[in-house]
Design an enzyme around this catalytic site. Structure first.
Site, PDB file in Angstrom:
ATOM      1  N   LYS A  94       3.458   8.947  -3.154  1.00 34.80           N
ATOM      2  CA  LYS A  94       2.919   7.818  -3.917  1.00 34.80           C
ATOM      3  C   LYS A  94       2.416   6.749  -2.957  1.00 34.80           C
ATOM      4  O   LYS A  94       3.204   6.108  -2.250  1.00 34.80           O
ATOM      5  CB  LYS A  94       3.993   7.209  -4.829  1.00 34.80           C
ATOM      6  CG  LYS A  94       3.405   6.097  -5.695  1.00 34.80           C
ATOM      7  CD  LYS A  94       4.437   5.091  -6.116  1.00 34.80           C
ATOM      8  CE  LYS A  94       4.081   3.648  -6.010  1.00 34.80           C
ATOM      9  NZ  LYS A  94       2.725   3.186  -5.878  1.00 34.80           N
ATOM     10  N   GLU A 136      12.269   2.043   5.749  1.00 33.26           N
ATOM     11  CA  GLU A 136      11.855   1.146   6.834  1.00 33.26           C
ATOM     12  C   GLU A 136      11.192  -0.054   6.185  1.00 33.26           C
ATOM     13  O   GLU A 136      10.262   0.098   5.385  1.00 33.26           O
ATOM     14  CB  GLU A 136      10.921   1.865   7.805  1.00 33.26           C
ATOM     15  CG  GLU A 136      11.628   2.949   8.611  1.00 33.26           C
ATOM     16  CD  GLU A 136      12.837   2.444   9.404  1.00 33.26           C
ATOM     17  OE1 GLU A 136      12.835   1.268   9.810  1.00 33.26           O
ATOM     18  OE2 GLU A 136      13.792   3.223   9.593  1.00 33.26           O
ATOM     19  N   CYS A 169       4.333  -5.022   9.747  1.00 30.20           N
ATOM     20  CA  CYS A 169       5.786  -5.208   9.714  1.00 30.20           C
ATOM     21  C   CYS A 169       6.289  -5.672  11.071  1.00 30.20           C
ATOM     22  O   CYS A 169       7.315  -6.340  11.164  1.00 30.20           O
ATOM     23  CB  CYS A 169       6.481  -3.913   9.315  1.00 30.20           C
ATOM     24  SG  CYS A 169       6.004  -2.525  10.334  1.00 30.20           S
ATOM     25  N   GLU A 198      10.348 -13.353   6.023  1.00 30.69           N
ATOM     26  CA  GLU A 198       9.109 -12.650   6.390  1.00 30.69           C
ATOM     27  C   GLU A 198       7.922 -13.321   5.703  1.00 30.69           C
ATOM     28  O   GLU A 198       7.938 -13.554   4.497  1.00 30.69           O
ATOM     29  CB  GLU A 198       9.183 -11.179   5.957  1.00 30.69           C
ATOM     30  CG  GLU A 198       7.924 -10.414   6.365  1.00 30.69           C
ATOM     31  CD  GLU A 198       7.988  -8.910   6.037  1.00 30.69           C
ATOM     32  OE1 GLU A 198       8.306  -8.561   4.894  1.00 30.69           O
ATOM     33  OE2 GLU A 198       7.700  -8.114   6.959  1.00 30.69           O
TER      34      GLU A 198
HETATM   35  P1  NAP Z   1       6.398  -3.030  -1.408  1.00 29.61           P
HETATM   36  O1  NAP Z   1       5.943  -3.983  -2.409  1.00 29.61           O
HETATM   37  O2  NAP Z   1       7.847  -2.906  -1.154  1.00 29.61           O
HETATM   38  O3  NAP Z   1       5.809  -1.588  -1.852  1.00 29.61           O
HETATM   39  C1  NAP Z   1       5.982  -0.434  -1.067  1.00 29.61           C
HETATM   40  C2  NAP Z   1       5.798   0.788  -1.949  1.00 29.61           C
HETATM   41  O4  NAP Z   1       6.868   0.858  -2.909  1.00 29.61           O
HETATM   42  C3  NAP Z   1       4.513   0.765  -2.774  1.00 29.61           C
HETATM   43  O5  NAP Z   1       4.000   2.070  -2.869  1.00 29.61           O
HETATM   44  C4  NAP Z   1       5.013   0.263  -4.128  1.00 29.61           C
HETATM   45  O6  NAP Z   1       4.178   0.612  -5.210  1.00 29.61           O
HETATM   46  C5  NAP Z   1       6.333   0.995  -4.200  1.00 29.61           C
HETATM   47  N1  NAP Z   1       7.274   0.456  -5.186  1.00 29.61           N
HETATM   48  C6  NAP Z   1       7.254  -0.749  -5.811  1.00 29.61           C
HETATM   49  N2  NAP Z   1       8.305  -0.854  -6.650  1.00 29.61           N
HETATM   50  C7  NAP Z   1       9.004   0.307  -6.557  1.00 29.61           C
HETATM   51  C8  NAP Z   1      10.182   0.805  -7.187  1.00 29.61           C
HETATM   52  N3  NAP Z   1      10.874   0.082  -8.064  1.00 29.61           N
HETATM   53  N4  NAP Z   1      10.606   2.045  -6.849  1.00 29.61           N
HETATM   54  C9  NAP Z   1       9.949   2.778  -5.935  1.00 29.61           C
HETATM   55  N5  NAP Z   1       8.808   2.372  -5.328  1.00 29.61           N
HETATM   56  C10 NAP Z   1       8.350   1.142  -5.621  1.00 29.61           C
HETATM   57  O7  NAP Z   1       5.722  -3.301   0.017  1.00 29.61           O
HETATM   58  P2  NAP Z   1       4.188  -3.602   0.342  1.00 29.61           P
HETATM   59  O8  NAP Z   1       3.830  -4.942  -0.163  1.00 29.61           O
HETATM   60  O9  NAP Z   1       3.351  -2.426  -0.078  1.00 29.61           O
HETATM   61  O10 NAP Z   1       4.201  -3.599   1.938  1.00 29.61           O
HETATM   62  C11 NAP Z   1       4.529  -4.711   2.717  1.00 29.61           C
HETATM   63  C12 NAP Z   1       5.973  -4.620   3.177  1.00 29.61           C
HETATM   64  O11 NAP Z   1       6.170  -3.394   3.883  1.00 29.61           O
HETATM   65  C13 NAP Z   1       6.350  -5.714   4.168  1.00 29.61           C
HETATM   66  O12 NAP Z   1       7.632  -6.183   3.854  1.00 29.61           O
HETATM   67  C14 NAP Z   1       6.357  -4.990   5.518  1.00 29.61           C
HETATM   68  O13 NAP Z   1       7.187  -5.578   6.487  1.00 29.61           O
HETATM   69  C15 NAP Z   1       6.844  -3.639   5.117  1.00 29.61           C
HETATM   70  N6  NAP Z   1       6.457  -2.619   6.100  1.00 29.61           N
HETATM   71  C16 NAP Z   1       7.443  -2.075   6.892  1.00 29.61           C
HETATM   72  C17 NAP Z   1       7.105  -1.147   7.869  1.00 29.61           C
HETATM   73  C18 NAP Z   1       8.164  -0.530   8.742  1.00 29.61           C
HETATM   74  O14 NAP Z   1       7.921   0.546   9.305  1.00 29.61           O
HETATM   75  N7  NAP Z   1       9.322  -1.154   8.879  1.00 29.61           N
HETATM   76  C19 NAP Z   1       5.772  -0.760   8.023  1.00 29.61           C
HETATM   77  C20 NAP Z   1       4.806  -1.337   7.201  1.00 29.61           C
HETATM   78  C21 NAP Z   1       5.166  -2.258   6.242  1.00 29.61           C
HETATM   79  P3  NAP Z   1       3.024  -0.407  -5.724  1.00 29.61           P
HETATM   80  O15 NAP Z   1       2.107  -0.605  -4.581  1.00 29.61           O
HETATM   81  O16 NAP Z   1       2.425   0.330  -6.855  1.00 29.61           O
HETATM   82  O17 NAP Z   1       3.731  -1.672  -6.122  1.00 29.61           O
END
Ligand code: NAP
Length: 483
Positions: free
Chosen positions: A175, A250, A284, A384
């Site tokens: 997904k 992560e 991130c 963050e």
């Molecule tokens: P996010 O809002 O947590 O979403 C990540 C993924 O999870 C998306 O595909 C999202 O779908 C999905 N999701 C949302 N609600 C969910 C649920 N209840 N159950 C399962 N999946 C669900 O994060 P983002 O805004 O896309 O990305 C930014 C964040 O990612 C930042 O906090 C960044 O630090 C972190 N990040 C971490 C790393 C690392 O390796 N540590 C790398 C890159 C980014 P939808 O898009 O449809 O909402």
């Protein structure tokens, strides 16, 4: 007219049973609709899981080098479409063409790397404690795995999960994030073009609650690999472990770069500036805190402000240094943190505004932003901020610098700029982060070494990338063979 894209389930591109789609637009020009994607339901997710489960035995029993050949052909297909993928990535996520080109190349390199790794998959033979006996381990795939990914590296992160999952014989339900599903759809097309059998990878778009949640909880999913925010990752980890699935999340970061008096200040400013404002701060591992020794603090602040003000901001397809935020809500969140910083008493040195005017009005552009006089307990020094906002803190010695670096709930990437080798070593030993760097920006990773965070940045179960990527997707079986 924008193109409507399907889900990819059991080798077919199909519509969601909901009959509904959602649109994705260009963050540099919200009026440009790039495509529409399936607004899938939990039943679509279940159909994808069933297809992946059905395909698993055959894929697992395909000789590993043959699986590797599919991965290599995928790398070739990505390479052949590199320019197109780069442009897709820039127009849907916002990063500049040069940043996007680097990310697409990373995906190509990851598939090439894990293609080669398939020849080395195996186990270890150990000395048995009796004659006529063999004692050895073998690696087996976990089965069917869910991959849930964020929008900020929408091809590299799917690549670093998909390639090791497939190399080791797992089947996948994937997904992508709803804000940037297009470039990962093209990655799935490349897998199909490379001859991946139907059902081995299934791609389902839709909301986190409708599609992501079933992928974390379904009884036939053996493992979940998630990258995204700490808030969502925590829910995913709790759900997935209810029936003891293997899980890896992560998550977020609040990454520091320490600047010591021995550092070359120009180098330090480049390291902090590129780490903070590269990819619009939407990494991130982005540098969010510069922790600067008081002896060089004022000079550093003056130079980092010059650096921020020298950056050109605009549409990533133009020759600019920094593109827009991915969505209006991400832009709003950054602007909200600018208010928080002001209210908490930090000094806004530069930036902090949404950009307006002809080329900006239809996009989500913000100025590169620097705060000085930041205390370690202020929210802008603790939480963050997923945007180009740098907090500069003053410290009086190395010990205080490490204590401030560690004084947050996150622990993803951290760096120090120093000419003192001993400080470099002591920093690596003392900093609480999964990635510790000396004289390098916090962003940027090599693909063949482990990557992951400490503390709230990770479930700290398994690392990703390199050999660690293979470890997550395999179980070890220990054989006692008497003859
Ligand atoms: P996010 O809002 O947590 O979403 C990540 C993924 O999870 C998306 O595909 C999202 O779908 C999905 N999701 C949302 N609600 C969910 C649920 N209840 N159950 C399962 N999946 C669900 O994060 P983002 O805004 O896309 O990305 C930014 C964040 O990612 C930042 O906090 C960044 O630090 C972190 N990040 C971490 C790393 C690392 O390796 N540590 C790398 C890159 C980014 P939808 O898009 O449809 O909402």
């Amino acid at each position: 007219m924008s193109t409507e894209h399907g889900n990819y389930i059991d080798g077919d591109w199909i519509e969601s049973e909901s009959g509904e789609t959602f649109a994705v637009s260009n963050p540099a020009n919200k009026n440009e609709i790039l495509g529409t994607y399936q607004q899938s339901t939990s039943d679509d997710a279940k159909a994808a899981i069933e297809a992946a489960v059905a395909a698993q035995d055959e894929w697992a029993s395909t000789p590993a080098p043959e699986r590797g050949a599919v991965l290599k052909r995928t790398a070739d297909a990505l390479e052949a479409r590199k320019d197109e993928l780069t442009k897709t990535l820039t127009t849907e996520e916002g990063k500049t063409l040069s940043e996007a080109g680097g990310e697409v190349q990373r995906a190509i390199d990851i598939f090439t790397y894990y293609a080669e790794k398939t020849r080395d998959l195996g186990g270890t033979m150990k000395a048995a404690s009796a004659g006529n006996k063999q004692l050895y381990t073998k690696l087996e795939p976990l089965g069917t795995v869910s991959l849930i990914t964020p929008w900020n590296y929408p091809i590299a992160i799917p690549a670093w999960k998909l390639a090791p999952a497939l190399a080791t014989g797992n089947t996948v339900v994937f997904k992508p994030a709803s804000a940037a599903p297009g470039v990962s759809l093209k990655l799935v097309e490349c897998l199909e073009q490379a001859g991946l059998p139907g059902g081995v990878v299934n791609y389902v778009t839709g909301s986190g609650s409708d599609v992501g949640a079933p992928l974390s909880e379904h009884g036939e999913i053996d493992a979940v690999s998630f990258t995204g925010s700490t808030a969502i990752g925590t829910i995913v980890a709790q759900t997935a472990t209810e029936d003891l699935k293997r899980v890896q999340c992560e998550m977020g970061g609040k990454n520091p770069t320490v600047v010591m008096p021995s550092a070359d200040l120009t180098d330090a400013v480049d390291i902090v500036g590129s780490g903070a404002f590269g990819v619009t701060g939407q990494a991130c591992t982005a540098c969010s805190r510069a922790i600067v020794h008081e002896e060089v603090y004022d000079e550093f602040v003056a130079e980092i402000v010059d650096y921020a003000e020298s950056l050109t901001v605009g549409d990533g397809t133009d020759d600019v240094d920094m593109g827009p935020h991915v969505t209006e809500s991400e832009l709003d969140e950054t602007l909200e943190y600018v208010n928080v910083g002001r209210e908490d008493g930090a000094t806004l040195e530069t930036g902090g505004n949404r950009l307006t005017g002809d080329e900006y009005d239809d996009g989500y552009f913000v100025e590169p932003t620097v705060f000085s006089d930041v205390n370690a307990d202020m929210r802008i020094a603790q939480e963050e901020i997923f945007g180009p906002v740098l907090a500069v803190l003053s410290v009086s010695d190395f010990e205080e610098a490490v204590a401030v670096a560690n004084g947050v709930e996150f622990g993803l990437s951290a760096s120090i700029v120093t000419d003192d080798l001993s400080e470099g070593h002591r920093f690596i030993e003392g900093v609480e982060a999964g990635v510790a760097k000396v004289n390098e920006k916090t962003t940027g990773l090599e693909l063949h070494v482990p990557f992951g965070g400490y503390k709230q940045s990770s479930t700290n179960t398994y690392r990703e990338q390199g050999d660690a990527g293979l470890d997550f997707f395999t179980s070890i079986k220990t054989a006692y063979l008497n003859y």
